[in-house]
Scaffold this motif. Structure first.
Motif, short mmCIF file in Angstrom:
data_model
loop_
_atom_site.label_atom_id
_atom_site.label_comp_id
_atom_site.label_asym_id
_atom_site.label_seq_id
_atom_site.Cartn_x
_atom_site.Cartn_y
_atom_site.Cartn_z
N TYR A 170 15.26 1.01 5.93
CA TYR A 170 14.57 -0.09 5.20
C TYR A 170 13.10 0.15 5.23
O TYR A 170 12.39 -0.58 4.18
CB TYR A 170 15.32 -1.25 5.89
N MET A 171 12.47 0.52 6.11
CA MET A 171 11.17 0.85 6.40
C MET A 171 10.70 1.78 4.94
O MET A 171 9.89 1.32 4.18
CB MET A 171 10.57 1.48 7.39
N LYS A 172 11.43 2.78 4.83
CA LYS A 172 11.23 3.72 3.54
C LYS A 172 11.40 2.95 2.27
O LYS A 172 10.58 3.14 1.31
CB LYS A 172 12.28 4.84 3.63
N ALA A 173 12.42 2.03 2.07
CA ALA A 173 12.57 1.30 0.94
C ALA A 173 11.21 0.32 0.60
O ALA A 173 10.74 0.44 -0.54
CB ALA A 173 13.96 0.26 1.11
N LEU A 174 10.60 -0.38 1.62
CA LEU A 174 9.53 -1.16 1.56
C LEU A 174 8.29 -0.28 1.34
O LEU A 174 7.39 -0.64 0.43
CB LEU A 174 9.21 -1.98 2.70
N TYR A 176 8.19 2.76 -0.46
CA TYR A 176 8.36 3.12 -1.65
C TYR A 176 7.91 2.11 -2.40
O TYR A 176 7.27 2.26 -3.48
CB TYR A 176 9.56 3.64 -1.84
N ALA A 177 8.55 0.80 -2.35
CA ALA A 177 8.21 -0.20 -3.28
C ALA A 177 7.04 -0.40 -3.39
O ALA A 177 6.47 -0.95 -4.41
CB ALA A 177 9.17 -1.54 -3.06
N CYS A 178 6.24 -0.52 -2.40
CA CYS A 178 4.73 -1.07 -2.29
C CYS A 178 3.89 0.20 -2.04
O CYS A 178 2.46 -0.33 -2.23
CB CYS A 178 4.58 -1.90 -0.95
N ASP A 179 4.14 1.29 -2.25
CA ASP A 179 3.38 2.54 -2.29
C ASP A 179 2.38 2.29 -1.04
O ASP A 179 1.03 2.51 -1.22
CB ASP A 179 2.46 2.58 -3.79
N VAL A 180 2.98 2.08 0.33
CA VAL A 180 2.06 2.03 1.51
C VAL A 180 2.79 2.86 2.46
O VAL A 180 3.64 3.32 2.36
CB VAL A 180 2.30 0.53 2.05
N ARG B 155 10.76 1.18 -8.78
CA ARG B 155 10.26 0.29 -7.44
C ARG B 155 10.62 -1.31 -7.42
O ARG B 155 11.23 -1.59 -6.54
CB ARG B 155 8.94 0.77 -7.13
N TYR B 156 10.60 -1.82 -8.46
CA TYR B 156 10.68 -3.21 -8.46
C TYR B 156 10.66 -3.69 -9.91
O TYR B 156 10.24 -2.93 -10.70
CB TYR B 156 9.77 -4.12 -7.58
N LEU B 165 13.12 -5.95 -5.61
CA LEU B 165 13.14 -4.60 -5.33
C LEU B 165 14.43 -4.02 -6.35
O LEU B 165 15.36 -4.43 -6.58
CB LEU B 165 13.70 -4.14 -4.11
N ALA B 169 14.27 1.88 -4.33
CA ALA B 169 13.87 1.53 -3.16
C ALA B 169 15.20 1.73 -2.25
O ALA B 169 14.83 2.38 -0.96
CB ALA B 169 13.67 -0.04 -2.78
N TYR B 170 16.18 1.16 -2.62
CA TYR B 170 17.36 1.44 -2.01
C TYR B 170 17.80 2.94 -2.03
O TYR B 170 18.31 3.46 -1.01
CB TYR B 170 18.38 0.57 -2.24
N LYS B 172 15.52 5.42 -1.95
CA LYS B 172 14.83 5.84 -0.83
C LYS B 172 15.28 5.76 0.74
O LYS B 172 15.32 6.61 1.41
CB LYS B 172 13.30 5.35 -0.90
N ALA B 173 16.02 4.52 0.65
CA ALA B 173 16.75 4.13 2.05
C ALA B 173 17.76 5.19 2.58
O ALA B 173 17.93 5.79 3.40
CB ALA B 173 17.16 2.96 2.13
N TYR B 176 16.54 8.98 2.96
CA TYR B 176 15.70 9.09 4.05
C TYR B 176 16.85 9.09 5.33
O TYR B 176 16.90 10.19 6.40
CB TYR B 176 14.97 7.90 4.70
N PHE B 277 -4.28 2.48 -5.61
CA PHE B 277 -2.82 2.82 -5.70
C PHE B 277 -2.64 3.85 -4.35
O PHE B 277 -1.76 4.50 -4.30
CB PHE B 277 -2.52 3.84 -7.00
N ARG B 278 -3.69 3.41 -3.42
CA ARG B 278 -3.50 3.51 -2.01
C ARG B 278 -3.26 5.05 -1.82
O ARG B 278 -2.49 5.53 -1.24
CB ARG B 278 -2.41 2.99 -1.57
#
Lengths: 299, 299
Positions: A170-174, A176-180, B155-156, B165, B169-170, B172-173, B176, B277-278
């Motif tokens: 779930y960390m990876k999902a967030l 990816y979605a937020c690019d952080v 992503r969203y 989301l 995102a899912y 990626k979950a 991983y 874009f971090r």
């Protein structure tokens, strides 16, 4: 017996998948022999620290459950991510939006959670709903500089009714979605192991980590200069034992005179050609061997 | 007007965030001027193809909803991921475990789904439950060689009640957790755009993609040799417009005589210092400009 093993003064012990399999009506099932193994470690005079990424309950509640399952364990012996995260949040003046298990929420009782400026994610289990994930995402994406703190980065774990996705997914999902990139508190983060070692008063060269997770337990401990053993219980899967690790495993077996693995044919099976960490072998840490915890202590 | 713009013969049009914002009781709200814009494109003689990653409904149901919102659109004009995935599954003899929206399931009616040997993930929305994600994970991790097919990697996206989301995102979950890489069907996959171009009978040099997603619409189209426009509606956020894209944007504006952006101060705002874009700027595609779809067609 190898010289380093005689020098071992402290043991770091993972809990879920090593002492018990979590889940089910009673909260989990002890793995055969593990309660006795804990008693033997303590009786031997070795220092012992339970080093867990457990974030489905406060330490008090979690320890009470383990005591009920027959384990000799106290809250003071447990190193866990939530208290470590609380220290970080306070130091940096962060107000968390929590995506965690209901039973973990009391660990964050002292913190200001109004107008959050970071998201803290733990193994929220049933709280990983579509609505809650969207909410955490919206809080994060709304920040000028999103701060995501993750209580571990585990991929999955085993409960009595099967494997479950862990917080890392779930960390990876967030992420990816937020690019952080999340800041990980808990195993395999170095400060987390160092904190456990400091609490025991044992240097890494004289400590050994025992866990079922090749990355978070074994890899994390090795990065801190400790030796590590992967047990065959919990989430252990033969697939995770790779050809690339064979040489170091065999060398270790020779070094130790087979002290851990001499009676354990699964190590040889683990070194077979059934090896596919799917192209990412190089990045994987190498366990020293894969006994069950009971076998390990019986030898 | 730039030479290439005079040569444009075909338009690929994203739907969600360009024509309408999805969600809410009525299934969505049209973005002002968009229905008229579609009519004008069609009346101009340009070829038009709706190119969507929509996977919350069959094309039939989705198109009916859009017609109800006032859009001139037919099923035959829509390129969508589910039919493309079905072709791939049939070609490779794959039996999918589906983690998709209930309304998309009929698209897979012809396929054998017993004893699955792959997982297909779409924008399952409310079906992204903890239980369903664990189930998809267990199917995947139980395979000798896990095959994960994702209907997009967004992503969203924006619905009437806020950002949600998306499938990426899912995806990626699961990637991983299982240490696999998903095969993406839909935007930004090259074969998906190529298929849409072939259906129009227009080469990429004579086509333009209009979308609100900088990666999946703009980046994907650019990789196929098309030009692309990012509209300011839908999921567009000023943060996504980066300093690194300025030079190319300005050059484009000069090339085109400002045809898209001359009356659009937001482009200049987009090029301001509010850019983060971090750390991953280099990997991001560059949009040609960011008008709203209405502004684009009005110019």
């Amino acid at each position: 017996m190898a010289a380093w093993w005689r020098a071992v003064r402290g043991v770091l012990l993972d809990i879920s998948g090593v002492l018990y399999d979590s889940g089910g009506d009673g909260g989990g099932t002890p793995i055969a022999g593990s309660a006795e193994a804990v008693r033997r470690i303590k009786a031997s005079g070795l220092k012992l620290r339970f080093c867990t990424n457990e974030t489905q309950a406060t330490r008090e509640k979690f320890v009470k459950k383990l005591q009920g399952l027959g384990f000799d364990i106290s809250v003071a012996e447990v190193t866990a991510p939530a208290p470590a995260a609380c220290r970080i949040l306070k130091e940096r003046g962060l107000r968390p939006h929590l995506l965690v298990h209901n039973d973990l929420v009391p660990e964050f009782a002292d913190l200001d959670k109004a107008n959050p400026n970071c998201v803290v994610i733990g193994d929220a289990a049933e709280n990983f709903t579509y609505a809650n994930l969207n909410e955490a995402f919206r809080v994060l994406i709304g920040m000028e500089k999103p701060v995501l703190i993750s209580l571990g980065r585990g991929r999955y774990y085993k409960e009595t009714d099967g494997l479950k996705l862990d917080v890392g997914a779930y960390m990876k999902a967030l992420e990816y979605a937020c690019d952080v990139e999340a800041e990980v508190v808990g195993k395999p983060a170095k400060p987390f192991f160092e904190s456990a070692l400091a609490e025991m008063g044992v240097p890494p060269q004289q400590a050994i980590m025992i866990g079922d997770d090749i990355v978070n337990d074994v890899g994390g401990a090795q990065q801190c200069g400790m030796r590590a053993v992967q047990v065959r219980t919990g989430k252990y899967r033969a697939l995770c034992v790779c050809l690339s690790t064979c040489r170091r495993m065999v060398q270790f077996l020779q070094d130790t005179g087979g002290v851990f693995c001499g009676q354990n044919p699964s190590v040889e099976r683990g070194c077979s050609a059934k090896c596919d960490f799917r192209g990412s072998l190089e990045r994987k840490p190498s366990p020293v061997c894969q006994p069950s915890f009971r076998e390990l202590l019986a030898l």
